[in-house]
Design an enzyme around this catalytic site. Sequence first.
Site, PDB file in Angstrom:
ATOM      1  N   ASN A  10      42.380 -96.596 -35.875  1.00 16.69           N
ATOM      2  CA  ASN A  10      41.082 -97.268 -36.005  1.00 16.69           C
ATOM      3  C   ASN A  10      40.460 -97.289 -34.612  1.00 16.69           C
ATOM      4  O   ASN A  10      40.828 -98.108 -33.777  1.00 16.69           O
ATOM      5  CB  ASN A  10      41.267 -98.695 -36.539  1.00 16.69           C
ATOM      6  CG  ASN A  10      39.949 -99.452 -36.560  1.00 16.69           C
ATOM      7  OD1 ASN A  10      38.883 -98.847 -36.462  1.00 16.69           O
ATOM      8  ND2 ASN A  10      40.022-100.772 -36.682  1.00 16.69           N
ATOM      9  N   TRP A  11      39.536 -96.374 -34.394  1.00 20.07           N
ATOM     10  CA  TRP A  11      38.938 -96.264 -33.053  1.00 20.07           C
ATOM     11  C   TRP A  11      37.884 -97.323 -32.789  1.00 20.07           C
ATOM     12  O   TRP A  11      37.321 -97.362 -31.678  1.00 20.07           O
ATOM     13  CB  TRP A  11      38.331 -94.865 -32.877  1.00 20.07           C
ATOM     14  CG  TRP A  11      39.341 -93.783 -32.668  1.00 20.07           C
ATOM     15  CD1 TRP A  11      40.678 -93.948 -32.406  1.00 20.07           C
ATOM     16  CD2 TRP A  11      39.115 -92.374 -32.691  1.00 20.07           C
ATOM     17  NE1 TRP A  11      41.284 -92.728 -32.266  1.00 20.07           N
ATOM     18  CE2 TRP A  11      40.349 -91.739 -32.432  1.00 20.07           C
ATOM     19  CE3 TRP A  11      37.990 -91.579 -32.909  1.00 20.07           C
ATOM     20  CZ2 TRP A  11      40.486 -90.350 -32.383  1.00 20.07           C
ATOM     21  CZ3 TRP A  11      38.125 -90.197 -32.853  1.00 20.07           C
ATOM     22  CH2 TRP A  11      39.356 -89.599 -32.594  1.00 20.07           C
ATOM     23  N   LYS A  12      37.547 -98.131 -33.774  1.00 15.08           N
ATOM     24  CA  LYS A  12      36.531 -99.178 -33.585  1.00 15.08           C
ATOM     25  C   LYS A  12      35.281 -98.564 -32.932  1.00 15.08           C
ATOM     26  O   LYS A  12      34.921 -97.438 -33.255  1.00 15.08           O
ATOM     27  CB  LYS A  12      37.091-100.333 -32.756  1.00 15.08           C
ATOM     28  CG  LYS A  12      38.463-100.800 -33.266  1.00 15.08           C
ATOM     29  CD  LYS A  12      38.906-102.095 -32.681  1.00 15.08           C
ATOM     30  CE  LYS A  12      40.350-102.368 -33.081  1.00 15.08           C
ATOM     31  NZ  LYS A  12      40.711-103.750 -33.060  1.00 15.08           N
ATOM     32  N   HIS A  96      38.004-104.877 -42.790  1.00 15.07           N
ATOM     33  CA  HIS A  96      38.687-105.154 -41.518  1.00 15.07           C
ATOM     34  C   HIS A  96      38.315-106.560 -41.044  1.00 15.07           C
ATOM     35  O   HIS A  96      37.176-107.005 -41.220  1.00 15.07           O
ATOM     36  CB  HIS A  96      38.288-104.106 -40.476  1.00 15.07           C
ATOM     37  CG  HIS A  96      39.139-104.162 -39.249  1.00 15.07           C
ATOM     38  ND1 HIS A  96      38.926-105.086 -38.254  1.00 15.07           N
ATOM     39  CD2 HIS A  96      40.213-103.435 -38.871  1.00 15.07           C
ATOM     40  CE1 HIS A  96      39.843-104.910 -37.309  1.00 15.07           C
ATOM     41  NE2 HIS A  96      40.635-103.914 -37.668  1.00 15.07           N
ATOM     42  N   GLU A  98      37.553-107.687 -38.257  1.00 15.22           N
ATOM     43  CA  GLU A  98      36.377-107.747 -37.366  1.00 15.22           C
ATOM     44  C   GLU A  98      35.089-107.704 -38.167  1.00 15.22           C
ATOM     45  O   GLU A  98      34.090-108.321 -37.784  1.00 15.22           O
ATOM     46  CB  GLU A  98      36.454-106.606 -36.323  1.00 15.22           C
ATOM     47  CG  GLU A  98      37.526-106.903 -35.277  1.00 15.22           C
ATOM     48  CD  GLU A  98      38.132-105.684 -34.620  1.00 15.22           C
ATOM     49  OE1 GLU A  98      37.577-104.581 -34.748  1.00 15.22           O
ATOM     50  OE2 GLU A  98      39.193-105.839 -33.973  1.00 15.22           O
ATOM     51  N   GLU A 168      47.132-107.031 -41.801  1.00 15.89           N
ATOM     52  CA  GLU A 168      46.782-107.206 -40.400  1.00 15.89           C
ATOM     53  C   GLU A 168      46.612-108.691 -40.096  1.00 15.89           C
ATOM     54  O   GLU A 168      45.535-109.254 -40.311  1.00 15.89           O
ATOM     55  CB  GLU A 168      45.471-106.480 -40.083  1.00 15.89           C
ATOM     56  CG  GLU A 168      45.553-104.986 -40.296  1.00 15.89           C
ATOM     57  CD  GLU A 168      44.631-104.236 -39.340  1.00 15.89           C
ATOM     58  OE1 GLU A 168      45.133-103.337 -38.664  1.00 15.89           O
ATOM     59  OE2 GLU A 168      43.448-104.560 -39.268  1.00 15.89           O
ATOM     60  N   GLY A 174      44.656-106.750 -31.416  1.00 14.83           N
ATOM     61  CA  GLY A 174      44.113-106.619 -30.063  1.00 14.83           C
ATOM     62  C   GLY A 174      44.576-107.708 -29.109  1.00 14.83           C
ATOM     63  O   GLY A 174      44.008-107.875 -28.034  1.00 14.83           O
ATOM     64  N   SER A 214      48.502-104.813 -32.895  1.00 16.84           N
ATOM     65  CA  SER A 214      49.181-104.497 -31.641  1.00 16.84           C
ATOM     66  C   SER A 214      50.399-103.584 -31.818  1.00 16.84           C
ATOM     67  O   SER A 214      51.415-103.780 -31.144  1.00 16.84           O
ATOM     68  CB  SER A 214      49.552-105.789 -30.899  1.00 16.84           C
ATOM     69  OG  SER A 214      48.378-106.516 -30.580  1.00 16.84           O
ATOM     70  N   GLY A 235      44.842 -99.850 -33.640  1.00 15.34           N
ATOM     71  CA  GLY A 235      43.588 -99.927 -32.906  1.00 15.34           C
ATOM     72  C   GLY A 235      43.755 -99.397 -31.491  1.00 15.34           C
ATOM     73  O   GLY A 235      43.753 -98.191 -31.244  1.00 15.34           O
ATOM     74  N   GLY A 236      43.940-100.304 -30.543  1.00 18.83           N
ATOM     75  CA  GLY A 236      43.967 -99.965 -29.117  1.00 18.83           C
ATOM     76  C   GLY A 236      44.850 -98.773 -28.763  1.00 18.83           C
ATOM     77  O   GLY A 236      44.431 -97.877 -28.020  1.00 18.83           O
TER      78      GLY A 236
HETATM   79  C1  PEP Z   1      43.040-102.773 -35.804  1.00 20.94           C
HETATM   80  O1  PEP Z   1      41.974-102.594 -35.251  1.00 20.94           O
HETATM   81  O2  PEP Z   1      43.125-102.627 -37.023  1.00 20.94           O
HETATM   82  C2  PEP Z   1      44.207-103.133 -34.990  1.00 20.94           C
HETATM   83  C3  PEP Z   1      45.343-103.369 -35.572  1.00 20.94           C
HETATM   84  O3  PEP Z   1      44.002-103.205 -33.619  1.00 20.94           O
HETATM   85  P1  PEP Z   1      45.159-103.294 -32.486  1.00 20.94           P
HETATM   86  O4  PEP Z   1      46.182-102.209 -32.814  1.00 20.94           O
HETATM   87  O5  PEP Z   1      44.448-103.022 -31.214  1.00 20.94           O
HETATM   88  O6  PEP Z   1      45.760-104.652 -32.573  1.00 20.94           O
END
Ligand code: PEP
Length: 252
Positions: A10-12, A96, A98, A168, A174, A214, A235-236
Amino acid sequence: MTRNKLFAANWKMYKTPPQATEFVAAFLPMVADVTADDIALCAPAVCISAVAGAVKGSRIGVGAQNMHWEKEGAFTGEISAEMIAASGCQYVILGHSERRQYFGETDATVNRKLEVALEAGLTPIVCVGEVIEEREAGLTDDVLRRQCTSAFRGISAAKAAKLAIAYEPVWAIGTGKTATPQLAAQAHETIRHEASKAFGKGFAEKLRILYGGSVKPENAKALMSEAELDGALVGGASLDPKSFAAIVHYQA
Ligand code: PEP
């Protein structure tokens, strides 16, 4: 029942089309040996075509991070399931946290989007998860049950065949805090139970439930060794080809 895993990036709101193309050029040779598990890159909408072009001929899928529930119309700034599918997406992230937190996504809109995404032949990755206050109040299972029953409402097992879920925990996204593999597995069991109630036991046994929050090269192996965890939404750590490839190669 063994399910092949799905690793979805997930590149956001990161990467321009040239940066996305550069990522794929570096990433493809790193994962050329992956033949059993699935990989998807969920890119910003403006990068979808570039990513779809760059992964052509490989096993890597392309995904969007959101979509509207209507086919078309006066919805400035929105994109439809048909648009993302025609741009090269096989996957779409829905609900998601966010989007729930900053853009007014609700259980009801996730349900509408899910129905439309499935109709368009996409593989939806529906995100569910509790915030820290809910976990501390012992409400995690209630929240997951509510989010799942609402998302699944009115959808048949036949129609839902491609569905994937991502658990999640919002407090782990994050933040560098990861759910323990055991804690994640418990939440996955709750989600699988809800899927079994909605779609039947056979469906639930095949349903892929990803963990997100994470996930990093250092914790992927421990998380993925839980039989309940059928992959990861990352994500990150998915922004860098080396680190996402290391997560995909969690067994190494
Ligand atoms: C996400 O954006 O779905 C996510 C899990 O982010 P991160 O891996 O950065 O916690």
